[in-house]
Design a protein around this motif. Structure first.
Motif, PDB file in Angstrom:
ATOM      1  N   SER A 313       0.622  -0.485   0.182  1.00  0.00           N
ATOM      2  CA  SER A 313       0.411  -0.109  -0.262  1.00  0.00           C
ATOM      3  C   SER A 313       0.863   1.321   0.050  1.00  0.00           C
ATOM      4  O   SER A 313       0.641   2.794  -0.434  1.00  0.00           O
ATOM      5  CB  SER A 313      -0.742  -0.105   1.441  1.00  0.00           C
ATOM      6  N   VAL A 314       2.026   0.829   0.361  1.00  0.00           N
ATOM      7  CA  VAL A 314       2.774   2.502   0.263  1.00  0.00           C
ATOM      8  C   VAL A 314       4.051   1.859  -0.763  1.00  0.00           C
ATOM      9  O   VAL A 314       5.075   2.301  -0.341  1.00  0.00           O
ATOM     10  CB  VAL A 314       3.590   2.682   1.774  1.00  0.00           C
ATOM     11  N   LYS A 316       5.707   1.760  -3.848  1.00  0.00           N
ATOM     12  CA  LYS A 316       5.651   2.904  -5.469  1.00  0.00           C
ATOM     13  C   LYS A 316       5.076   1.738  -6.637  1.00  0.00           C
ATOM     14  O   LYS A 316       5.892   0.965  -6.980  1.00  0.00           O
ATOM     15  CB  LYS A 316       7.535   3.428  -6.225  1.00  0.00           C
ATOM     16  N   THR A 318       1.703   0.675  -8.865  1.00  0.00           N
ATOM     17  CA  THR A 318       0.313  -0.369  -8.696  1.00  0.00           C
ATOM     18  C   THR A 318       0.668  -1.800  -8.869  1.00  0.00           C
ATOM     19  O   THR A 318       1.347  -1.798  -9.485  1.00  0.00           O
ATOM     20  CB  THR A 318      -0.889   0.263  -9.818  1.00  0.00           C
ATOM     21  N   GLY A 340      -6.500   5.246   4.441  1.00  0.00           N
ATOM     22  CA  GLY A 340      -5.252   6.180   3.496  1.00  0.00           C
ATOM     23  C   GLY A 340      -4.716   5.738   2.236  1.00  0.00           C
ATOM     24  O   GLY A 340      -4.457   5.621   1.241  1.00  0.00           O
ATOM     25  N   ALA A 341      -5.029   4.027   1.955  1.00  0.00           N
ATOM     26  CA  ALA A 341      -4.364   3.759   1.418  1.00  0.00           C
ATOM     27  C   ALA A 341      -5.735   3.601   1.068  1.00  0.00           C
ATOM     28  O   ALA A 341      -6.971   4.012   0.751  1.00  0.00           O
ATOM     29  CB  ALA A 341      -4.615   1.791   2.257  1.00  0.00           C
ATOM     30  N   ASP A 342      -4.841   3.275  -0.723  1.00  0.00           N
ATOM     31  CA  ASP A 342      -6.286   3.308  -2.512  1.00  0.00           C
ATOM     32  C   ASP A 342      -6.468   2.217  -2.866  1.00  0.00           C
ATOM     33  O   ASP A 342      -5.056   1.640  -3.427  1.00  0.00           O
ATOM     34  CB  ASP A 342      -4.870   4.636  -2.997  1.00  0.00           C
ATOM     35  N   ASN A 353      -2.653   1.421  -4.917  1.00  0.00           N
ATOM     36  CA  ASN A 353      -1.881   2.385  -5.778  1.00  0.00           C
ATOM     37  C   ASN A 353      -1.517   2.153  -4.365  1.00  0.00           C
ATOM     38  O   ASN A 353      -1.906   3.135  -3.574  1.00  0.00           O
ATOM     39  CB  ASN A 353      -2.896   3.128  -6.774  1.00  0.00           C
ATOM     40  N   VAL A 355       0.055   4.736  -1.951  1.00  0.00           N
ATOM     41  CA  VAL A 355       0.381   6.434  -1.809  1.00  0.00           C
ATOM     42  C   VAL A 355       0.986   6.548  -0.717  1.00  0.00           C
ATOM     43  O   VAL A 355       2.073   5.493  -0.350  1.00  0.00           O
ATOM     44  CB  VAL A 355      -0.780   6.099  -0.006  1.00  0.00           C
ATOM     45  N   GLU A 356       1.723   8.199  -0.336  1.00  0.00           N
ATOM     46  CA  GLU A 356       2.836   8.078   0.212  1.00  0.00           C
ATOM     47  C   GLU A 356       3.410   7.424   2.029  1.00  0.00           C
ATOM     48  O   GLU A 356       4.192   7.861   2.372  1.00  0.00           O
ATOM     49  CB  GLU A 356       3.433   9.569  -0.382  1.00  0.00           C
ATOM     50  N   LYS A 357       1.381   7.584   3.042  1.00  0.00           N
ATOM     51  CA  LYS A 357       1.471   7.401   3.442  1.00  0.00           C
ATOM     52  C   LYS A 357       0.244   6.917   4.106  1.00  0.00           C
ATOM     53  O   LYS A 357      -0.286   7.571   2.876  1.00  0.00           O
ATOM     54  CB  LYS A 357       1.900   8.709   4.654  1.00  0.00           C
TER      55      LYS A 357
END
Length: 415
Positions: A313-314, A316, A318, A340-342, A353, A355-357
């Motif tokens: 999830s964090v 880089k 997909t 906050g995960a995508d 996808n 995410v940064e954090k």
């Protein structure tokens, strides 16, 4: 309702892995096959283990458990196991065959366990029928009565079910004639069960392959056995260290049991060093995306799917995770999205996808491995995370708070 409060932490140091829950439970169920003393060592003190010991006591046997060592003695006198015990975990159903084989008949409630999708016991029941049991299901209970087994029996499993493989090979060990289980599960825990049974005097071969051979014997004897290390616990801590960007040693393991995980971690940027019974994990590099197929052993294990999803999830890019064992094992996705995960699900595949954090939040563990994954998410998320339904974690991770703290993790168990 208890919960774990977790804050962002970079894990480092070393952690010693406990004995395998998923090896101990079928071994304890198999202890019902003998009246002689059974000693099992390196057993983790977990809720699931305590449940199995209560079942064994309810069967009439005497049980002692201290410092990872279990001593079981006495005879089986009761073949009816209460719903209150069986509902707590799926592995409890594996006592039906052994109890019925020893007493001639037994009654066990349909099992409970983690909410990870439909897991019927059809393979168990059809296999027991082929072993000569008459099966009746009524009022939520399965009644098994032994009639007569054919001299030579072949059981071909429609899917390599771990539980059915263990249940049937254990039961067949004291039934006359030869039994062959085709399309058997190949997990290391099944090899450990074979080792235990053979130390008792059983004649079982082929565990670890797709075909297991059992030549029934009349009597099993006293045994002393040490349970293998828990590969799922080891994988969970390896993922946690890597996800947090830390460095650490996973000790007291059999590295080859996790080859599928090591391949994914290496491909995504984690540095690994292998030793005889430990692995060094360096997660300081940037993480890359991956495509993972969840498959029966030796494929990537379903029991590490939620944890590796947190890691990805964090990362880089997909990533994709296709779940081919328990198609609906994605209840943790909504909780990760809350942090906050995508991530979204389509046709049994999770699209992740990076995410940064992640951000700390109050989340709910829906099963054992999902709860462990949410703790990992809390360790890499900004702020504070509270993971509710603590009993899930306590079913399968011995001393988890102590072990995470020993790695420098900020975690409390409250409530």
């Amino acid at each position: 309702m208890g919960f774990f409060r977790v804050q962002k932490s970079k894990l480092s140091g070393k952690v010693k892995i406990s004995g395998a829950k998923n090896a101990a439970l079928p071994i304890l169920a198999a202890s019902l096959l003998t009246n002689d003393v059974v000693i099992v060592e390196n057993v983790p003190d977990l809720l699931d283990v305590q449940t199995m010991l209560c079942i064994i006591r309810e069967s009439g046997k005497k049980v002692e458990f201290e410092n990872g060592k279990i001593k079981i003695s006495g005879e089986v006198t009761n073949g009816k196991i209460s719903y209150e015990l069986v509902r707590k975990m799926r592995a409890s159903f594996n006592v039906l065959g052994p109890l019925a084989a020893v007493l001639g008949k037994a009654r066990v409630a349909l099992p409970g366990g983690c909410a990870i999708g439909v897991r019927p016991v059809d393979f168990h029941i059809e296999g027991l029928k082929k072993l000569g049991f008459e099966i009746t299901i009524e009022h939520g209970e399965v009644y098994a009565e032994y009639r007569k087994k054919d001299k030579d029996v072949i059981i071909s499993l429609p899917f390599p079910s771990v539980g059915a493989t263990e249940h049937l090979m254990t039961t067949a060990a004291i039934l006359e004639g030869t039994t062959i289980i085709e399309n058997a599960a190949m997990e290391p825990e099944i090899e450990d069960l074979q080792s235990f049974l053979n130390k008792m005097g059983a004649k079982v071969s082929g565990a670890g392959t797709k075909k297991i051979f059992i030549e029934g014997v009349n009597l099993l004897n006293s045994v002393k056995h040490k349970v293998i290390p828990d590969r799922i616990e080891a994988g969970t801590y390896a993922i946690a260290i890597a996800a947090s960007g830390g460095k650490g040693y996973i000790e007291n393991i059999i590295p080859s049991h996790l080859d599928a995980l090591w391949q994914v971690l290496t491909e995504t940027g984690t540095i690994l060093e292998f030793y005889e019974n430990k692995v060094f994990v360096d997660g300081s590099r940037e993480k890359k995306s991956a495509k993972i197929n969840i498959l029966p052993y030796p494929g990537f294990p379903t029991d590490l799917q939620p944890q590796i999803m947190v890691y990805l999830s964090v990362a880089k890019g997909t990533s994709m995770i296709s779940e081919n064992v328990f198609k609906n094992r994605f209840l943790h996705v909504d909780e990760l999205v809350r942090m906050g995960a995508d991530i979204y699900i389509t046709n049994g595949t999770a699209i992740i996808n990076g995410v940064e954090k992640l951000s700390g939040a109050k989340v709910e563990g829906t099963d054992l491995r999902a709860s462990a994954a949410l703790i990992i998410a809390g360790l890499i998320a900004e702020g504070t995370t509270e993971v509710y339904n603590d009993f899930h974690v306590l079913r399968g991770y011995e001393l988890i708070v102590d072990k995470i703290r020993s790695l420098g993790g900020n975690i409390e168990h409250l409530g």
